[in-house]
Motif scaffolding. Structure first.
Motif, mmCIF file in Angstrom:
data_model
loop_
_atom_site.group_PDB
_atom_site.id
_atom_site.type_symbol
_atom_site.label_atom_id
_atom_site.label_comp_id
_atom_site.label_asym_id
_atom_site.label_seq_id
_atom_site.Cartn_x
_atom_site.Cartn_y
_atom_site.Cartn_z
ATOM 1 N N GLY A 112 10.780 33.385 -4.744
ATOM 2 C CA GLY A 112 10.895 33.621 -6.169
ATOM 3 C C GLY A 112 11.605 32.538 -6.950
ATOM 4 O O GLY A 112 11.894 32.725 -8.121
ATOM 5 N N GLU A 113 11.888 31.407 -6.327
ATOM 6 C CA GLU A 113 12.538 30.298 -7.012
ATOM 7 C C GLU A 113 11.720 29.025 -6.835
ATOM 8 O O GLU A 113 11.063 28.842 -5.829
ATOM 9 N N GLU A 167 12.386 24.940 -6.853
ATOM 10 C CA GLU A 167 13.455 23.946 -6.807
ATOM 11 C C GLU A 167 12.861 22.551 -6.874
ATOM 12 O O GLU A 167 11.862 22.256 -6.228
ATOM 13 N N LEU A 213 12.359 40.872 -7.401
ATOM 14 C CA LEU A 213 12.746 39.984 -6.309
ATOM 15 C C LEU A 213 12.698 40.732 -4.984
ATOM 16 O O LEU A 213 12.225 40.199 -3.981
ATOM 17 N N CYS A 237 8.577 25.904 -3.703
ATOM 18 C CA CYS A 237 8.678 27.286 -4.171
ATOM 19 C C CYS A 237 9.000 28.168 -2.980
ATOM 20 O O CYS A 237 8.327 28.095 -1.952
ATOM 21 N N GLU A 287 10.498 41.094 -13.176
ATOM 22 C CA GLU A 287 11.807 40.454 -13.216
ATOM 23 C C GLU A 287 12.864 41.416 -12.711
ATOM 24 O O GLU A 287 12.636 42.595 -12.549
ATOM 25 N N ASP A 322 3.508 28.024 -10.251
ATOM 26 C CA ASP A 322 4.610 28.673 -9.542
ATOM 27 C C ASP A 322 4.248 29.166 -8.145
ATOM 28 O O ASP A 322 4.873 30.073 -7.621
ATOM 29 N N HIS A 368 8.869 31.969 -14.748
ATOM 30 C CA HIS A 368 9.526 31.774 -16.039
ATOM 31 C C HIS A 368 8.988 30.524 -16.714
ATOM 32 O O HIS A 368 9.699 29.593 -17.022
ATOM 33 N N VAL A 411 16.978 24.330 -10.236
ATOM 34 C CA VAL A 411 16.383 25.550 -9.686
ATOM 35 C C VAL A 411 16.111 26.505 -10.841
ATOM 36 O O VAL A 411 16.936 26.665 -11.734
ATOM 37 N N ARG A 412 14.940 27.116 -10.821
ATOM 38 C CA ARG A 412 14.595 28.138 -11.816
ATOM 39 C C ARG A 412 13.846 29.263 -11.113
ATOM 40 O O ARG A 412 13.323 29.080 -10.017
ATOM 41 N N LEU A 413 13.832 30.393 -11.750
ATOM 42 C CA LEU A 413 13.080 31.523 -11.216
ATOM 43 C C LEU A 413 11.594 31.275 -11.405
ATOM 44 O O LEU A 413 11.167 30.797 -12.453
ATOM 45 N N ALA A 414 10.813 31.565 -10.384
ATOM 46 C CA ALA A 414 9.360 31.447 -10.496
ATOM 47 C C ALA A 414 8.864 32.479 -11.503
ATOM 48 O O ALA A 414 9.406 33.572 -11.613
#
Length: 108
Positions: A60-61, A63, A89, A57, A84, A27, A75, A70-73
């Motif tokens: 905090g995301e 892609e 963030l 990255c 979290e 991440d 996770h 797209v996901r949260l870094a």
């Protein structure tokens, strides 16, 4: 930023696009030099949706440039815990701004 694998420093190309590639590992955004790109197992993160390693990255995301997922870094089961929620963030954004603007303040 040096190559995450061998530590080589990036140099400016004579003309055209840089032969260096970006990737995401645990991440975090990393650079990969042309020599290390030939390695078969760089242990880069891949997209859960399509399996591509073409990830970026930012803020905090993570892609996927191949499919747009797209996901949260942070996770991922093998990734260290990150704060979290809005506070986590906000801390990441503040730290990024400090780096970009050259501030020497610390956000705990």
């Amino acid at each position: 930023m040096p190559c995450f694998s061998c530590g080589a420093r990036q140099t400016d190309p004579v003309r055209g696009a840089s032969p260096w590639k970006r990737g995401v590992r645990q991440d975090a955004q990393v650079l990969i030099c042309p020599d290390c790109q030939r390695m078969t197992d760089l242990d880069l993160d891949t997209c859960a949706a399509c399996g591509s390693a073409a990830l970026i990255c930012r803020l905090g995301e993570v892609e996927c440039r191949a499919c747009g997922e797209v996901r949260l870094a942070g996770h991922r089961p093998d990734c260290p815990e990150r704060p979290e929620g809005p506070e986590g963030l906000a801390d990441e954004v503040a730290a990024a701004l400090d780096r970009v603007l050259g501030r020497l303040t610390s956000h705990a």
